[in-house]
Structures are given as C-alpha cells and as structure tokens.
Design a protein around this motif. Structure first.
Motif, PDB file in Angstrom:
ATOM      1  N   ASN D  40       0.849  -1.192   0.000  1.00 59.10           N
ATOM      2  CA  ASN D  40       0.000   0.000   0.000  1.00 59.10           C
ATOM      3  C   ASN D  40       0.877   1.232   0.000  1.00 59.10           C
ATOM      4  N   GLY D  41       0.505   2.157  -0.826  1.00 59.02           N
ATOM      5  CA  GLY D  41       1.246   3.408  -0.846  1.00 59.02           C
ATOM      6  C   GLY D  41       2.549   3.310  -1.605  1.00 59.02           C
ATOM      7  N   GLY D  43       2.840   3.487  -4.695  1.00 60.50           N
ATOM      8  CA  GLY D  43       2.792   4.427  -5.815  1.00 60.50           C
ATOM      9  C   GLY D  43       2.208   3.851  -7.093  1.00 60.50           C
ATOM     10  N   LYS D  44       1.595   2.700  -6.984  1.00 59.78           N
ATOM     11  CA  LYS D  44       1.050   2.041  -8.181  1.00 59.78           C
ATOM     12  C   LYS D  44      -0.050   2.887  -8.814  1.00 59.78           C
ATOM     13  N   SER D  45      -1.016   3.256  -8.011  1.00 55.99           N
ATOM     14  CA  SER D  45      -2.138   4.011  -8.557  1.00 55.99           C
ATOM     15  C   SER D  45      -1.666   5.356  -9.104  1.00 55.99           C
ATOM     16  N   THR D  46      -0.762   5.969  -8.382  1.00 55.11           N
ATOM     17  CA  THR D  46      -0.277   7.279  -8.828  1.00 55.11           C
ATOM     18  C   THR D  46       0.395   7.163 -10.189  1.00 55.11           C
ATOM     19  N   GLN D  87      -9.095   2.663  -9.265  1.00 58.71           N
ATOM     20  CA  GLN D  87      -9.263   1.901  -8.036  1.00 58.71           C
ATOM     21  C   GLN D  87     -10.508   2.361  -7.290  1.00 58.71           C
ATOM     22  N   HIS D 199      -3.624  -6.952  -5.265  1.00 59.06           N
ATOM     23  CA  HIS D 199      -2.916  -7.442  -4.081  1.00 59.06           C
ATOM     24  C   HIS D 199      -3.074  -8.944  -3.936  1.00 59.06           C
ATOM     25  N   TYR D 395      -3.652  12.181   3.408  1.00 56.76           N
ATOM     26  CA  TYR D 395      -2.338  12.043   2.785  1.00 56.76           C
ATOM     27  C   TYR D 395      -1.696  10.689   3.076  1.00 56.76           C
TER      28      TYR D 395
END
Ligand SMILES: Nc1ncnc2c1ncn2[C@@H]1O[C@H](COP(=O)(O)OP(=O)(O)OP(=O)(O)O)[C@@H](O)[C@H]1O
Ligand SMILES: Nc1ncnc2c1ncn2[C@@H]1O[C@H](COP(=O)(O)OP(=O)(O)OP(=O)(O)O)[C@@H](O)[C@H]1O
Ligand SMILES: [Mg+2]
Ligand SMILES: [Mg+2]
Lengths: 310, 339, 324, 505
Positions: D40-41, D43-46, D87, D199, D395
């Motif tokens: 999680n976090g 940076g995949k989605s970004t 997502q 995931h 954030y």
C-alpha cells in the motif's frame, strides 16, 4: 420496471400536481382568477422569473449557484436603456453589446470558480457585489429610455397571447433541449453528479462549468432586456430581488443544491407555482406581511417535502 | 460673503395649480379603489399606507372596498400587482410607484383604458396619469441646502449624506441641493456619500468623515431624518456641534432637541396618503383636481435664517415619549397610529 | 520512529501550506499597513475604535456563522440579520428605555434566538431541508412576523446600559470589542478543546463516519444553528446599542457579510475545516475596507466593487488548485 | 522481447509531504498482461494515474509507440488509446449505466446524442462481460460488483490499445471474476496491453506475463512471471520474506455476545437467527450482494431492522443505534473506507480517537495529554506510517488509513468488533499484521466477526464460518472440514441450507 421509473420522477410529478391543484383551486375560489385578462397577466409576470430561473437551474445542476444573476439583470437593463436613450437604430447593436458584457461576466465567474477553486457561492457573491457597484457607478438613479419598437418584447401580443410568453417559452425550450438532447447537457449532469469522475472520464469539466456560468449570465441578460422593455427605463436596483428569488423555483422544482439531479422540467412548474401564489394572494387581498410569511413557509415546506422523500 | 436674499416662492413648484376637468371619470358610488404601494418596508411608507387606509375608512359611505398591494420594493412585482388590481375591477388606482420608469408602461396602459390613476409620493415618467399627489423632492433638497448655506453665512465646508444610491427621490433631493449650492460658491462640499437611508450607515459614515475631516466640517446636509438621526449621534460623540438638516422623523427631532444642535427639518409628509384618497374621490365624483397636488409641509428650525423660518417651535413637534420611528407631520387619528 | 523519518521526504509544500494557513492574517496586516500609508486619518485612535466598534457586531454574528458552516453539508444561516433586527425592536418596545427591564427582555430575546436556531436546525436535520432554503424561508417568515409585531414602525427606546454596551468604552477599549474578544476566546476553546468542538469537526468532515462513531450528528448540527441564533441575538443587541434607534432593518446585509467573512477566514463550505480566528480576521478586513473607502473619499458604491474583489481574492488563498 | 510500445522514463510525482513516485522507469510491450504490485502506498495508482492523464508528472517523460507524448488531461490519454479502470469508483450515481459507459464520448446523430445507439452498444458490451444489467438503470442502484463490471465495460468501450486495471478484483469474485479474466485473455490475444494491479498474488500468477514491483515509490524490478515464485515476489515487495500462513487458531474464553432472533433486514426477506461469541473469529462468506454488509450494519445499529430483536450481552434491542452499539461494546470497521471510515480533512490524531472521545474528557474538555499518549501508542503498535500525528489522514496511503481505522476501534476496547472486508486493498505485509492482530484480540477474549470475499482468508482465519446467500444464512461450517468449493456452492445457493450447531439455538 415502469413503476420504478415513475418513482424516480415522483418529485417532478408532485410539483405538477401541486401546480394543477393550486390553479384549479384558485379558479374556484376567485372569480377573477380564471379570466383571460388575469391569465395574461400571470403569464407576463412569470416570464422574467422563468428566464432567470432557467439559467439558475443550470448553475445549480452543476452543484454551483449563481448569486450574481440579480446584479447582471440590473446591469443589462441599465446599460440597454442608458445607451439607447430612445434611439431605435441602436437597438440591435446595444442588445449584442449587453449580451456580450453578460457573457463576459459569466465567463469571469466560471473562470474564477474553476481557476481558484473557491466555492461558487462566494465567487458569485463577490461578483454580485462588484457588478452592483459598477451599475451604481454607471447610473445612480433609474435613467435612460427605450424606443417604442422595443416595447413589443414585454408588452406586445401575438394573437391572444402576450409576446413574453413566446420569449420565455423559447428560452425554456432551448434549455430543456440543451439539457436532455445534447452531449453538453449530459456533461452538466455528470459534472454536478461527481466532478472528479466526470473529469477522469474525459469530460472537460472546467469548460462545462464556465459555459454554465455563461449560460446563467446570458439568461440574466435576457431578463434584463425584458425588464428594460417592461419598465422602459433602466433601474440599478431592479434585479436585486432575483439573487434569491431565482433560486426558489429551482429548488421547489426538485433540483438538488448538491447538483446532478433535477432539471428544468421541475423548475418551470416551480416558477408558475410562485407566480400564481403571489397573484392569488393579491386577488384575495392578503395583507402583505402575511404574504411574506406564506412565501417563507412555502419555501421551507416545498423543499422539506421532497428532501424527506429520499 | 454677502447674504443673498431668496423669495420663498422660488422654492415651491409654480405649476401646481393647473385644474383639470374630471367629468369623464364621473361615476356613481360606491367605489372600489386599488392602492398599489411600492412597499411598506420602512416606517415612512407604513405611515403613508395608514394615511390612505384611515382616510378611506372615513369615507366608508363612498368607498366600498379598498384593495391594497405591497410590491416589497420590487418594481417588477409592482407591475404585476397593479395588473392584478385592474383585473379585480377597481374604479381607480392609487399608485405609489417603486420607480418612475418601471411603472410607466403599465400606468400608461391603464390610463389609456380610461381608468383614472392617482400617483402618490412618486410619479411615473410620462404624463399618463390623472393627478399626482406629492411633495417635491427638489424643493426639499433646495430648502435644506438653503438653510445650511445661510447658517454658514455663505462660506464653509459641508458634507452631504444623501439617501440610497439608485433611488429616484435621493437623486432629486441632491439635484435640488446642488441648484442652491451653485449660488454659494464659497460653500465647499468636502465629501458626499450615500447612506441607504439607514441610521446605522448614517452613523458609520459620519464617524469616518469626522475622522478624515475633523473640525473642517461646518455643516451636514442629510436628505432625511433616517441617516440624520445616526449622523447626529456621531457628531455628538465627537463633540462637533454643527448645523444639520433632516426630516420630521421623531428620532431625529428628539435627538436634535436632546443634544441641542442647530438643525432644520422639512417634512416629506406622510399625510399625502390621505390627500391622495381625497383627490381620488374628487376624480370619481367628477370634481376638477390639479394635475399636481403639492401637499403642504412643515418647516422646522432651531435657528431661523433669512429665508427659512420655522413654522412652529421645534419642541412642539419633538416627542421624546413617542417612538423614534414615528413621522410627526401626520393626520392619523389616534386609533390608526401604529402601536 | 523509523516511520516518522521515512515520511518527512519533501518539505517543498511546507511554505505553501503555511501561506494558506496564515494567508488571511498576512493579508490583514498588509491591508492595515496599506491603509495607514494611504490615509493619515486611519491610524488615529478614534478611527480605529470606530472600526472596532463596527466590527464587533459583525464579528459576533460571524462566530455563530462559523459554527454553522463548520458543520458542513452546505450549512449556512441566512436568518441572522432578521434575528438581529427582531431583537432590536423587541428590546426597544419592551424595555421602553428602562435599565431594570433589560435583563428579562434580553433573556426573552435569547430564548427567541435559540428557538429560531432550533427551528432551523430541526428543518435541516430532521426534514433534510437544504440549509440555504431553510434559513432563507426562516428569514422571510421572521421578517413578516416582525412587521406584524411592529406594525411597520418600531417604537420604544434602548436602556442606557445597552447603549453603553454598544458604544461605551472601558478605558481605551470599546466594551463591544471586549465582548467580541471574550466570545471569540470562548468559541476557540469550544472548538479546539471540548468534546462538542471535536465532534463538530468530525460531523462536518464526514457525517457517515461521525454517525458510525456514535455521534448524534443531528443534535450537533442543531446546536450550531442555535449557537448562530444566539450570537445573532447578542450582535443585534450590540448593534442596536450602537445605533440607538429601533430600526426595522438593523443588521441588514450582515447575513452575506458574515458568510463572506467566514469563508475569507478559511472555513470551507465542505465543513470540518477552519475556525473562528480566521473569521475574525475576515471581519476586520471587511470593516477596514468599508472604513478606508470613506477615508479616501471614494464614492461609496466603490465599496461594493472592492468588497467583492477582496472576498474572491481572500477566499482563493485557501484553495489548493484542484487538478494542476 | 518485442519492441516496447509504452515507455515511462524517470517519472516522479510529489504530493504534500510525500514523494509518491520517485524516478520510476516502466515499460511494456503489446500483447502482454503486465502486473504491477507493491505494498500500500507504493505508488502504483499514482503511476497509472499519470499514464491516464489524471495527474501531470513532476518529472520524466512518456513515450508511446516510440513517440514522445504529453498527457495534459484524461481526454488526451483517451485519444492516445489509453483507458483505465480506477481503483476508486468512477461512475456518476444519477446517470444511467449507458450514459456512464459513454460519458465524454457519446455517439451523436446530427450533433445530438443518439440515445438508442448508446444503450445498444452498452448492452452488447455488458453481455460480452456476461452480466445482466439494464442499461437504463441509474448507477446508484447497482451493487458494488455491478458497478465494477460497468467500469470494465466503460474501459472496453474505448477500444483502447492499453487498458489499465487498478485492483478490479477487489470487489468482484466468482463468476464475474472469471468473466473478467476471460476478457483479459481475449484482449491479450487481440494484441492489446493490459496493466493489471492487484494485491491478490494468486491472480497475478494466474494471468500475468510480466510483473513490475514498486516499493516506497521506487522501482524494484520488472521480471518475467515465470522466473519468480510467490515467496520471492513478496520479498521484493516488502523487502523481507514473509510467512504467508495464518496465525495458529487459538480461542479465548468463549461466551455469547450477540444473538439475533428472527431479525429481518430492510434489504432482505428472510429472518435471520445467529449467535456471535467472544473469543473467536466468525468468518462470514458470501457472494457480493448476499447481505453481509447489511447484516453487519444491522448489528451495529447503522441501519434499522424491519422486525425481530438483537440481544447484546443479555439485553434485548429492537431499535439499535451506533451510539448504543458502541456503549454495548461493539466496533465496526466499514468496507467503504473513504465514505464511512475516515474523516479525510482531519489529522490522524483526531481520526484515532473518534469512538473513545467521550471517555477521555473531563467536564466538557478533551484531555489532550491522554489523547496524545493513546495516539502515539497506536502509531507504535500498529506501525502506522505517518510523518506526524497532525498529518491529515487523506495524505496517508490506503493501507495506513485502514490501520488507523482498525486502531481506532481497538482503542475503544470492544467486546465484539465487526470487520467488513478488513483487508480489502491491503498489501501482504499489512495483511499479515492485521491477521495477527485479529487472532491476538480473539485470544484475549474479544469477539470478531469478519466479512470477507477472500476464501483462503475465511478458511485460514475463522473459527467458525457462516455462508450467506440472498440475505439468509445458507449454512455454517467449521474451518477444519470446509473447502472453497463447499463454501462456494452454499454461497451460490446450490446446496440446501445446513443448520449447524451455533446458529439459531
Ligand atoms: N491526491 C493525493 N494527495 C496526497 N497524497 C497522495 C495522493 N494520492 C496518493 N497520495 C500518496 O501517494 C502515495 C502513493 O499512493 P498510491 O495511491 O499511488 O499507492 P498505491 O500503491 O496505489 O497503494 P494502494 O495499494 O493502497 O492502492 C501514498 O503515500 C499516498 O498517501
Ligand atoms: N440501502 C439500501 N437500499 C436498498 N438496497 C440495498 C441497500 N443496501 C444494500 N442493498 C442491497 O442489498 C443487497 C445486499 O447488500 P450488501 O451490501 O449487504 O451485500 P454484501 O454481501 O455485503 O456485498 P458486498 O460484497 O458488496 O459488501 C444488495 O443487493 C444491495 O444492492
Ligand atoms: Mg492504489
Ligand atoms: Mg459488503
């Protein structure tokens, strides 16, 4: 399936039922209400409110609001009469000019809302203040005049019907057409429903918003022209009432302030409900303080009614 | 500077008495009269509204019904209201127009239909009405300024606090005042700001002006008692006792009295409402009436000048025990006073 | 601890967010300095006092307005000005200028304000009327009743104590400003330190989460409207005391000015963000602009233009550019 | 290896306080399914949003078919033949399904929208996906899984060369998932590039050709799926090897906490009878829309029940509210984090103490010190990654937000904690932490009701398994003898309901 559709349109249907009940009821109680003359009055009275509310409907549908509408009405009516000063040959250029100015104001509203991200209520409130100040700097008292020919817009009759009816009907029809038949109308609903999603789906939401504020300023200009014709003179305070009045029929018509839901089909009966109520209270000689109270109560009750529906 | 002499007749309207024939409107009583009021959102308009109703009640034998509408200061609504009154079949319309222009087309139409229209307080732009019952705003502006200039002996600095930007009467009073000012080259206007006819605005604006001009202010021209009552308090708090003008609003009158200011007041009398009803009855009975009916008004001063003299002592008009929002120059019977 | 250090990566945004947070105060200071340069009269103690006197009533209304707007979901209270005027006429009529009667009448007014707030709150929470409409309708209804009550011409007088509260000074400081300061302090404490304040922020931020955390959102929101009714009553009393005349339109325009002040002060319509201090800064800015326009002898109509521009400008300090 | 059609070079993206993507190189060839994995976090989605034009990158360049392109808006990306399933949900609730699918690209006739054609095309797309949805239905009336399938239809309708799917399987299962995989395979056959984020590592091995691993915004590596096994992949993702087995089952003191007696939910017809006990983990399985969430909400009092009563520790309720439920010692981790979980505009600290605020106050005032201490302990204990306690929770990455939510309920020391899809969208590392936590709580005597769509999780973690089908309990199984097939056949209504020991009494 069919029932489900019905249920979805229930609020709109209710507005129509209320309108019909009000209309029939008043006709029974007051003998003057259902006379050709009074009905013509009614239609003429509905026109100005109807046209501004059409623009306001667009603004509210995208989840915004346009409080500057009132001062734009004042501005356009003052500019029209102020520049015309009764000269008929200037009519067309002046109409074009005031519409252009309104479009510019609408654009600025939209531009600032999309660029700064400030809530539309605040941007248009600021703009209202700015434009109102500008009108008062331009003309401090009711002034100017219009050529005889321009009177037709508000006072002319075509056959039985007053001309304003056609003016209003044209605006309303165009509004409904744009909302339900064009891709832009779809984008208006999408932007109001969920702006981020609409943007990510490739809708140029900023552009949609700017155009919507242009539309609302444009209808304000149309109203300003109408009032100029109706009053024969520009009045720097004439539009003040429309700041809040234009919102009421939209919400009575079932358009939600959060955007994305409702439409002109509800606003139009909303306009007539308000106009008939005010007409009927005059006919019955209701004291004006009580008229206020009834107005306030209607605003609350009408809206309280649907919001509970969900 | 030398003191100039003015004859009082210059101040009043000269074409006041043009009698008109009314036989074509003659009708048998009882009458139905419609009163289209621009608004009753301030006490002046409330008093005037009551004058109309009270007078109509006095003539119950002649007036069957009096329909009254209130346009809530919305010219557009007033057009509709007036249409509604005609639709109800009124024999005569008393029209107190929200704006001169807005109501002109509708008045013209009604006039052309042969229904008599009596304008009250504010007229419409064209001459398409039967009679106009009023007190001149120009006169008011002129009279106030004349007193002020003469108090200053033709030389000094003043500030002007007119009414509401965008409202006709305010502009007319300013025009009247400026006519007089042009005769007094040594009277300087330091600043002019609109006050929305609000006591609080009057006080706020006066306070700011005191800050920026201080003792330079030698006179204050207010076109109404509303902002006058606020302004006088700001002046008093700053210890600046200068001549001030206003109207017969009780708050203004009593504050002048209490703070002992040199002041003048010229009423824009609410009793014109009653006069309008009397004129209307004459019209319907076919009795000739003037085209413009100028209602007599009281002039009050605490100090007289060469041309502006008090009609009666100030103290007889100021009533500290009455509400500040009352207009004193009225003809309302006891039971019609708003209590 | 390791987690902490790993996540302090970029500091580039620190400046921007500081600017956003304190922008309104910087703006206020700049305006103050600007004002004292362009107009020598501005800095005179009496003038500053005048500005503060006038800011007091608006500031008090704006405190309540802040609470309502913090509650989110488009909350705002348009009925405040109406309440203010009603309070002025009730006090004038019923005290008749007598000090002894002030307290009981003031209590009645407080009750009235709370009731209006309660009605607004119930309409918004129980009937789900959008606040804009509920409070607009309420505003018109109160106006109607006020005119019936006064018959259009308010009567009576204000007790000397009220006049002292409205325009008197304690030493060099106006009484009304002291009251504003006290109310601000109370509001700040309520918002930052109390259970209610914390719950209000939660409700404003995400009403679903607040509900599932066991908070009674309806009660909390209703309280905000009642707070707004209460501050409107207090502000009405101070303003009436300052003018000294029972006017039917005391406080006219305060509904929109107070909303403008709140938003300029960084409280967003989405709710859950912002606070009272920013609001007070917004109030001072609005009042300074009004004052400055008079001091500079600009026509008062310009006031509208400048105010409009400043509202938009100040509000845009807070908002992050959404997409770019 | 074929020529890369997509090359992202040295992409960097900063968010306030966070470098979400840090000089990442990413390249793909056509005709492949390219998986993107990471915690999680990571940076995949970004990274994908940059590719789809939703965010501009701060640095770096994108080349498509050997041409440098500039992506100014989602519209641009669509023009370049890139389509994406986000997502987060991505439909306009008040538009119809058909309007949603063609939003922004409506087929037109004489400049006006061609409504008939839109619905025909939509119908065709949906039937390809093997789902029955009325194109005229408003999106708000669809279930989560149906919405997801509409999203897939929307992505396919673009006829794009590159299709990005960001955790499409998070909310679908069973038949829909099979249909989705079928589509992915045929798209691949047609030479398109599919970028697939998930995931669920099993899916990756089932469908992907190559996999790219991100960690803390940086690229770890891109490799052929054939050259890697699950353990190695996890090691790449979390930087250490991880034991993916479930904690050993050990119950705490068992007693009844909540009993449902003839409870009828507003969304379903049949009355429910069941018992929830402390000291054990009750797994609730079922297909999407089977009423698991509705059940959870009813027990927590979030939605009213139609009839029947809920008995909590001996006290019987017919109208519950969350307030009462919390005071009776129930906690509820919702499935929709964004909508019902966090208050995104408030700091982590506030979010951590919502349910316990009324316990840490004196008079009307919140006790600051105590609150801070509690929060600091949570951060420590749950390994929540946040720069400070005052960081706004929006954030934080999804996984860390989820940890905050679980932590806040555990702070309330509940007797029963309901967790609706507690590991949805959570990376393996965090998942293992959450599993251990749940087991620890159960051993200490807390009751846990876990709703999950991941069958291995249900079987591996539960002490009892409840399977739901169309709003009723289709059966109760014990994990020792339950198999995935058995659960599925109950969940799809193919087996007769089993009345096992615990239910009903
Ligand atoms: N709009 C935003 N504003 C601020 N920070 C953001 C934003 N979007 C993402 N981030 C941060 O950027 C980092 C990367 O987030 P991203 O959503 O790309 O992760 P992810 O790999 O998709 O995680 P997950 O598996 O939880 O979906 C996270 O720390 C997240 O908190
Ligand atoms: N508020 C509601 N009003 C009407 N129907 C609803 C409501 N909430 C849920 N439903 C419907 O009830 C059914 C059960 O939904 P629920 O969310 O409980 O299922 P679930 O098993 O938890 O599925 P998911 O995996 O989506 O969480 C679905 O068909 C859903 O569309
Ligand atoms: Mg992600
Ligand atoms: Mg669920």
């Amino acid at each position: 399936m069919m029932f489900k559709r019905w249920k979805e349109h229930w609020p709109t249907i209710v507005v129509f039922i209320v309108l019909v009940v009000l209309f029939v009821g008043t006709s029974f109680v007051s003998e003057v209400f259902f006379t050709g003359r009074n009905l013509k009055n009614l239609l003429r009275q509905a026109a100005a409110l109807g046209i501004v509310s059409t623009g306001q409907t667009f603004a509210i549908l995208i989840g915004g609001i346009d409080l500057s509408i009132g001062s734009v009405v004042s501005l356009t009516s003052c500019l029209t009469t102020g520049i015309l000063e009764g000269q008929g040959h200037l009519l067309i250029p002046v109409i074009c000019l005031v519409i252009a100015i309104a479009v510019l104001i609408g654009f600025l509203n939209g531009f600032m809302i999309t660029r700064t991200g400030v809530h539309p209520l605040i941007v248009t409130l600021g703009m209202m203040s700015i434009v109102q100040g500008a009108v008062l700097v331009y003309t401090k008292a009711p002034a100017g005049s219009i050529p005889e020919s321009f009177m037709f817009l508000a006072w002319g009759e075509v056959g039985f019907l007053p001309f304003p009816v056609f003016y209003f009907a044209a605006v309303a029809f165009l509004g409904i057409f744009v909302l339900h038949r064009t891709a832009f109308g779809r984008y208006v609903y999408a932007t109001g429903g969920n702006e981020e999603v609409a943007r990510l789906s490739g809708v140029k939401t900023n552009r949609v918003k700017i155009v919507v504020y242009i539309i609302s300023a444009f209808t304000a200009a149309l109203t300003g022209l109408f009032l100029a014709s109706r009053m024969g003179m520009g009045d720097p305070l004439a539009g003040e009432r429309y700041m809040l009045d234009s919102i009421v029929p939209v919400l009575i018509g079932g358009t939600s302030l959060t955007g994305g839901k409702g439409g002109l089909v509800g606003t139009l009966p909303g306009v007539f409900i308000i106009t008939i109520l005010s007409n009927a209270m005059n006919l019955f000689g209701v004291s004006s303080y009580w008229q206020w109270i009834v107005q306030g109560a209607i605003i609350i009750l009408a809206v309280a009614f649907y919001w509970k529906q969900k | 500077a030398e003191e100039r002499q003015f004859s009082r007749s210059y101040l009043w309207d000269s074409n006041a008495v043009v009698m008109q024939d009314m036989t074509k409107y003659k009708k048998n009583p009882p009458y139905t009269i419609g009163f289209s009021n621009a608004s009753i959102s301030n006490s002046w308009r409330v008093f005037m509204d009551r004058e109309v109703r009270a007078e109509a009640e006095k003539h119950k034998d002649l007036i069957k019904t009096l329909y009254v509408t209130d346009a809530q200061d919305k010219p557009d609504k007033q057009i509709g209201d007036t249409e509604d009154l005609v639709a109800k079949g009124c024999d005569l319309i008393i029209l107190s127009a929200a704006t001169m222009a807005a109501l002109d087309p509708i008045a013209t139409r009604i006039h052309k239909q042969g229904i008599p229209i009596v304008c009250l307080d504010r007229r419409v732009k064209s001459d398409n009405f039967t009679s106009f019952v009023t007190a001149s705003n120009f006169t008011q502006g002129r009279m106030m300024m004349l007193w002020l200039c003469q108090m200053l002996k033709g030389k000094g600095n003043i500030v002007m606090l007119p009414g509401m930007a965008g409202a006709g009467p305010a502009e007319e009073r300013i025009i009247g005042a400026k006519e007089i000012l042009s005769q007094f080259p040594d009277v300087k206007v330091l600043d002019m700001q609109y006050t929305s006819w609000s006591p609080s605005e009057g006080k706020r604006i006066m306070a700011a002006m005191i800050q920026s001009f201080g003792n330079k202010i030698e006179g204050v021209w207010c076109d109404s008692g509303l902002q006058g009552s606020g302004a006088i308090e700001a002046l008093q708090e700053a210890g600046l006792k200068v001549p001030i003008t206003g109207e017969d609003l009780n708050a203004y009158l009593t504050r002048v009295q209490k703070y002992e200011f040199p002041a003048m007041s010229i009423g824009f009398p609410v009793k014109m409402g009653a006069e309008a009803v009397r004129t209307s009855l004459k019209v319907l009975q076919g009795i000739p009436v003037p085209f413009i009916v100028n209602v007599t008004r009281k002039v009050l001063t605490t100090v007289d000048t060469a041309d502006v003299k008090s009609d009666q002592p100030w103290d007889t008009m100021a009533h500290p025990e009455w509400p500040g929002d009352w207009w004193i120059d009225n003809t309302l019977p006891q039971n019609w006073l708003p209590k | 601890m390791e987690a902490y250090t790993a996540w302090t990566g970029s500091r580039r945004f620190a400046f921007k967010s500081t600017f956003e947070k304190y922008g309104i105060y910087i703006f206020l200071i700049i305006l103050f300095i600007f004002a004292s340069f362009v107009s020598p009269a501005f800095l005179q103690p009496q003038n500053l006092k005048d500005v503060l006197h006038q800011a007091a009533a608006l500031g008090i209304v704006a405190i309540g307005q802040t609470f309502v707007i913090l509650g989110g979901r488009g909350g705002l209270d348009l009925s405040v000005a109406s309440v203010m005027a009603t309070v002025a006429v009730i006090i004038a009529k019923n005290t008749g200028g007598q000090n002894e009667l002030l307290l009981p009448v003031a209590l009645v007014c407080v009750l009235f304000g709370l009731l209006v707030g309660l009605a607004n709150g119930l309409l918004v929470t129980k009937r789900k009327v959008p606040p804009f409409m509920a409070t607009l309708g309420m505003m018109i209804i109160i106006e109607g009743f006020r005119f019936i009550y006064t018959k259009g011409a308010p009567k009576g007088d204000f007790p000397p104590i009220l006049r002292f509260l409205g325009r008197g000074d304690l030493g060099p400081i106006p009484v009304s400003v002291l009251s504003l300061a006290a109310l601000t302090a109370i509001a700040v404490i309520i918002l930052r330190k109390t259970l209610f304040g914390r719950q209000l922020y939660a409700v404003g931020g995400n009403i679903h989460t607040a509900y599932l955390s066991g908070y009674n959102a309806d009660v909390i929101l209703t309280i905000t409207y009642m707070a707004s009714g209460l501050t409107a009553v207090i502000a009405g009393m101070y303003l009436a005391g300052w003018i000294g005349i029972a006017d039917n339109w005391v406080g006219k325009g305060y509904e929109l000015d107070s909303i403008a002040a709140v938003v300029m002060g960084g409280t967003s319509f989405e709710g859950g963000q912002g606070g009272v201090l920013g609001t007070i800064a917004g109030v001072l800015i609005i009042m300074m602009i009004y004052n400055l326009i008079l001091l500079l002898h600009l026509p008062i109509q310009v006031q509208y233009i400048v105010k409009g521009a400043v509202i938009i400008l100040a509000a845009s300090f807070y908002v992050r550019r959404s997409s770019t | 290896m074929a020529q890369a059609i997509l090359e992202m070079k040295s992409i960097t993206k900063n968010f306030p306080g966070v470098r979400a993507v840090d000089k990442v190189d990413f390249s793909c060839v056509s005709g492949e399914v390219h998986a993107l994995v990471g915690e999680n976090g990571a940076g995949k989605s970004t990274l994908m949003k940059i590719l789809a034009g939703a965010y501009p990158q701060d640095e770096g360049s994108i080349r498509l078919k050997n041409r440098q392109i500039h992506m100014a808006s989602p519209h641009d990306a669509q023009r370049h033949g890139i389509s994406i399933i986000y997502q987060e949900f991505n439909l306009i609730p008040d538009l119809t399904v058909a309007d949603n699918v063609f939003l922004g690209r409506e087929p037109k006739k004489h400049g006006l929208i061609d409504k008939r054609r839109i619905s025909q095309l939509t119908e065709k797309l949906l039937s390809q996906l093997d789902v029955k949805i009325d194109p005229y239905e408003r999106a708000r009336n669809l279930s989560v899984a149906e919405q997801q399938m509409v999203e897939v239809a929307k992505a396919l309708s673009l006829n794009a060369d590159i299709i990005i799917m960001d955790e499409p399987s998070a909310v679908v299962s069973g038949k829909e998932l099979d249909a989705l995989f079928g589509i992915i395979r045929s798209l691949k056959q047609a030479g398109k590039l599919i970028i697939y984020i998930s995931h669920r590592l099993a899916e990756i091995f089932e469908i992907a050709d190559r996999v790219t691993v991100l960690k803390d915004g940086r690229l770890v590596d891109t490799i052929e799926i054939a050259n890697v096994d699950k353990q190695a992949l996890i090691r790449m993702m979390v930087g250490r090897s991880l034991d993916e087995t479930f904690p050993p089952k050990k119950r705490g003191p068992v007693e009844e906490i909540v009993v449902l007696k003839n409870v009828r939910l507003t969304t379903h017809r049949e009355p429910l009878n069941l018992t929830i006990r402390s000291g054990e983990i009750l797994g609730v399985a079922g297909l999407v829309g089977s009423g698991r969430t509705a059940l959870a909400r009813a027990i927590f009092g979030a939605d009213p029940i139609e009839e029947g009563e809920i008995v909590i520790q001996g006290e019987s309720f017919s109208r519950l509210t969350p307030r009462i439920a919390i005071s009776e010692g129930i906690g509820f981790v919702t499935e929709d984090r964004k909508k019902e979980g966090v208050v995104h505009c408030l700091p982590v600290k506030n979010n951590l103490t919502f349910p316990i605020l009324n316990r840490i106050h004196k008079l009307f005032f919140v006790k600051d010190d105590e609150e801070k201490a509690i929060c600091a302990r949570c951060i420590e204990q749950f390994n929540i990654r946040t720069p400070t306690l005052d960081q706004l929770i929006r954030y934080l990455s999804g996984g860390n937000q989820q940890k905050v939510i679980i932590a806040k309920w555990i702070n309330a020391q509940p007797r029963l904690i309901i967790m609706d899809e507690p590991t949805r969208g959570i990376d393996v590392g965090a998942k293992a932490e959450i599993y251990n936590l749940m087991r620890r709580l159960a051993t200490e005597g807390t009751g846990i009701m876990m709703i999950s769509s991941e069958l291995p999780e249900i079987i591996g973690l539960s002490d009892r398994i409840l399977v739901m089908h169309q709003g009723r309990v289709a059966g109760e199984l014990s994990p020792q003898d339950a198999t995935e097939e058995e659960i599925l056949s109950l969940a799809t209504g193919q087996t007769k309901p089993i009345h096992a020991s615990g239910a009903g009494q």
